[in-house]
Every structure is written in C-alpha cells, then in structure tokens.
Design an enzyme around this catalytic site. Sequence first.
Site, mmCIF file in Angstrom:
data_model
loop_
_atom_site.group_PDB
_atom_site.id
_atom_site.type_symbol
_atom_site.label_atom_id
_atom_site.label_comp_id
_atom_site.label_asym_id
_atom_site.label_seq_id
_atom_site.Cartn_x
_atom_site.Cartn_y
_atom_site.Cartn_z
ATOM 1 N N ARG A 61 -2.232 40.652 6.284
ATOM 2 C CA ARG A 61 -1.935 39.946 7.416
ATOM 3 C C ARG A 61 -0.642 40.170 8.145
ATOM 4 N NH1 ARG A 61 2.093 37.789 5.558
ATOM 5 N NH2 ARG A 61 2.845 37.045 7.549
ATOM 6 N N GLY A 62 -0.209 39.610 9.117
ATOM 7 C CA GLY A 62 1.032 39.986 10.011
ATOM 8 C C GLY A 62 0.606 41.189 10.675
ATOM 9 N N ALA A 63 1.185 41.047 11.893
ATOM 10 C CA ALA A 63 0.992 42.022 12.846
ATOM 11 C C ALA A 63 0.998 43.562 12.940
ATOM 12 C CB ALA A 63 1.573 41.626 14.238
ATOM 13 N N GLN A 209 2.881 30.449 4.666
ATOM 14 C CA GLN A 209 3.327 31.759 4.726
ATOM 15 C C GLN A 209 4.736 31.947 4.535
ATOM 16 O OE1 GLN A 209 1.332 30.619 7.134
ATOM 17 N NE2 GLN A 209 -0.008 32.375 7.691
ATOM 18 N N ASP A 250 3.288 38.243 17.264
ATOM 19 C CA ASP A 250 2.021 38.654 16.968
ATOM 20 C C ASP A 250 1.601 39.501 18.570
ATOM 21 O OD1 ASP A 250 2.334 36.433 15.369
ATOM 22 O OD2 ASP A 250 0.725 37.758 14.480
HETATM 23 O O1 MRU Z 1 -1.505 34.366 10.704
HETATM 24 P P1 MRU Z 1 -0.628 35.509 9.994
HETATM 25 O O2 MRU Z 1 0.005 35.087 8.531
HETATM 26 O O3 MRU Z 1 -0.951 36.862 10.004
HETATM 27 O O4 MRU Z 1 0.612 35.339 10.894
HETATM 28 C C1 MRU Z 1 1.330 36.273 11.649
HETATM 29 C C2 MRU Z 1 2.359 36.424 11.298
HETATM 30 O O5 MRU Z 1 2.908 36.810 10.151
HETATM 31 C C3 MRU Z 1 3.536 35.783 12.103
HETATM 32 O O6 MRU Z 1 3.336 35.059 13.508
HETATM 33 C C4 MRU Z 1 4.891 36.902 12.270
HETATM 34 O O7 MRU Z 1 5.884 36.159 12.653
HETATM 35 C C5 MRU Z 1 4.432 37.983 13.071
HETATM 36 S S1 MRU Z 1 3.900 39.447 12.383
HETATM 37 C C6 MRU Z 1 5.588 40.077 11.968
#
Ligand code: MRU
Length: 369
Positions: A61-63, A209, A250
Amino acid sequence: MGDQFVETLANDPTPALRWEEPPEGPVLVLLDQTRLPAEEVELVCTDVPALVEAIRTLAVRGAPLLGIAGAYGVALAAVRGYDVDDAAETLAYARPTAVNLAYGVRRAADAYHAALTDGADTERAAAAALAEARALHAEDAEASAAMARRGLELLTELLPGGGYQVLTHCNTGALVSGGEGTALAVALAAHRAGELRRLWVDETRPLLQGARLTAYEAARTGMAYTLLTDNAAGSLFAAGEVHAVLIGADRIAADGSVANKVGSYPLAVLARYHNVPFIVVAPTTTVDLGTPDGVSIEVEQRSGHEVTESAGNPVAPLGTQAYNPAFDITPAGLITAIVTENGVVSPVTPGDLAALCSPRAPGHDQVMG
Ligand code: MRU
C-alpha cells in the site's frame, strides 16, 4: 512495543518489496503490511491475481510503493508469459485513488510495447518491462532522498527555533517507498539532524496505518514518538503542541487539491485555525495534471466492515451502515507547501505546480513564493 522487539527489528531491515528470481521462476516478494507490527511475514506473488489481491487488501500500500508494485506486476506477467495488457488493466484499477499505481503500470507496459515495436521478441520485451520497473524503483528512492532534504530545509525556514513537534497521519515511510518515504522521510531527516523533539502519530482509523506502521517505523529508527487517537488531535493543537503537520498524498490535482488518507482534511482545517504550517510531501509522480481539481478525484470507498469491526470483532450492532471513504480532499488554499523532489511550491498555485512537473522547466528550486 518492548525494547527487545524494537532491537530485533532494527537489526533486521526488511524491504517493503523486492523482485527475486528463484529456479522455479521470477516472483515479487512483499512484506505483508497487514501483519505488522506483530510479525514480519512475506507474501510471494507468482502471478498478477495474487498481486491484485495484495493491493486490494493493503498488504502492499501507499502511493509510491503501489506504483513500483504495479510496474513489477506488469513485468511479472510479461516474464511469465501472461497477457500483459490484461494484467496492466487489472492492476491499474485495483485501487482508484493513488495515481502512482496507474502510472507505474503504464510505464512498464509502455516499455514492453515499445520493445515489441522495435522488433524485440516477447522475452526481450519482458526484460524491458522489468528494467523499467527497476528504474522506477530507483527513481523513487532518489526522489525520497531529495524530498527529505528539501522538506528539512523548509522546516528550518518556517520554524527557525528548531526542536520540531510534528504531527503526521497514516504511514509515509520506507514501507511506501523505494527509499525512506515521503512525509516520514522529512521527519526522519529532522530526527537525524537532532531537531525532531516529538513525532505525533495519528492512529489513522479505521485500518490503523499510523498505530501499526508509522509507530513501527518510528520505533525502529529511534524517533521520539507518541501515538494519539485521531480525535485527540484538536486538543493537541489547542495546547500548542503541534508545530507543523507533515503528510503524504495519493493524488494531487492540477489545482493543487490533495487526496490523502481520510482524516487529512480535518487536520488541515485545524492547522489553519491554529496557524500551524500544513505541509504535503509527495513525489511529482503523485501529481496528476490530467485531473483538473479535487472534485474530479475518485475517492475509493471501502467496505463498511472496516468501520463496524475491529480485528474481526464487531464494534457496532449487526447491520449497522458505515461511511468509509479511504481518502479525503484538502483544497490548495489550506496547504502551506507541497514538497516534491524537484522543489517546493508555496503558496500552492496551479502554474507553479505544473512548472515543477515539467522536466524542462528551468529554476525548479525557485518556485517557492
Ligand atoms: O490506503 P493506504 O494505506 O494505501 O493509504 C495511502 C497512504 O499511505 C496515505 O494516504 C499516504 O499519506 C500517501 S502514500 C505516501
């Protein structure tokens, strides 16, 4: 989390994702983030459906990391002889909000098709897709280091007294990156410079998270951190204990609106009320100039069970309906600065944001107004 546990983790750094080539055939190995911090368990993906499942369940996960995973996923399909276009389509739409996922998929798929067009056979085209995934992985690590440096410079400028007390939301560290992350990489740089007095970690309901992953990363890097429930942030601001908010993104629309983990927008409103800098840290791969504004960003809606249950146990009466958007949108007007690897935009204007994303734009560093 006991000292012994932290020490074990510090001695055993596990990358969030890696490509391996055992004799049975190439695989993508993921650190299963749903199992952290209790256990470090790896998932081995031998095909795209397994990777799509890992993306949907947030094992990966995470962009920025989703972009890297998507690119490797296309390479995996190509190397193993599956239909690359099918794989690319399924991967790109596995989660809709983080633009990096579609971006990474497209880069690897384009490299594959470009090689075929140049006369390569499918084996060489697959090698081109893999090379592109590796290149994206390395670029993200470089971008992370640049964002950390620029973000720390910005903190030094905005908060000349040092001794930062920084609040963060969700998880933006090495677990989401080819390097040390986005917002959390800035906090880590401040920690290494001896200027991070306290990292306030929002638990980040409903999937925690912050509690599970940011606290895990803060512990293993030795940052002084304190966990709070998301709804305790207001009183923390009111007490003057938050000097800056550092969050990731994201998707950033052309008008500077930022989609990030749900709960980010209320922090921006709090920060504005309390006159605290609200700083977004993200690579330019998260900026989507094709999405004109925040209203046009598709916000992923996730299962209500994530809200009505906790670790599989009901926390609400059976049949309760839940509102569970995974992200919210913060308008540019509430954002003090966006930090990218190419420079900082402050105030956030569409023109300055676009300038940072153009590889030919001169004077990247001077965009800050
Ligand atoms: O739903 P997730 O855990 O994939 O959430 C995305 C994120 O990790 C956050 O929004 C984050 O701030 C952006 S990715 C560095």
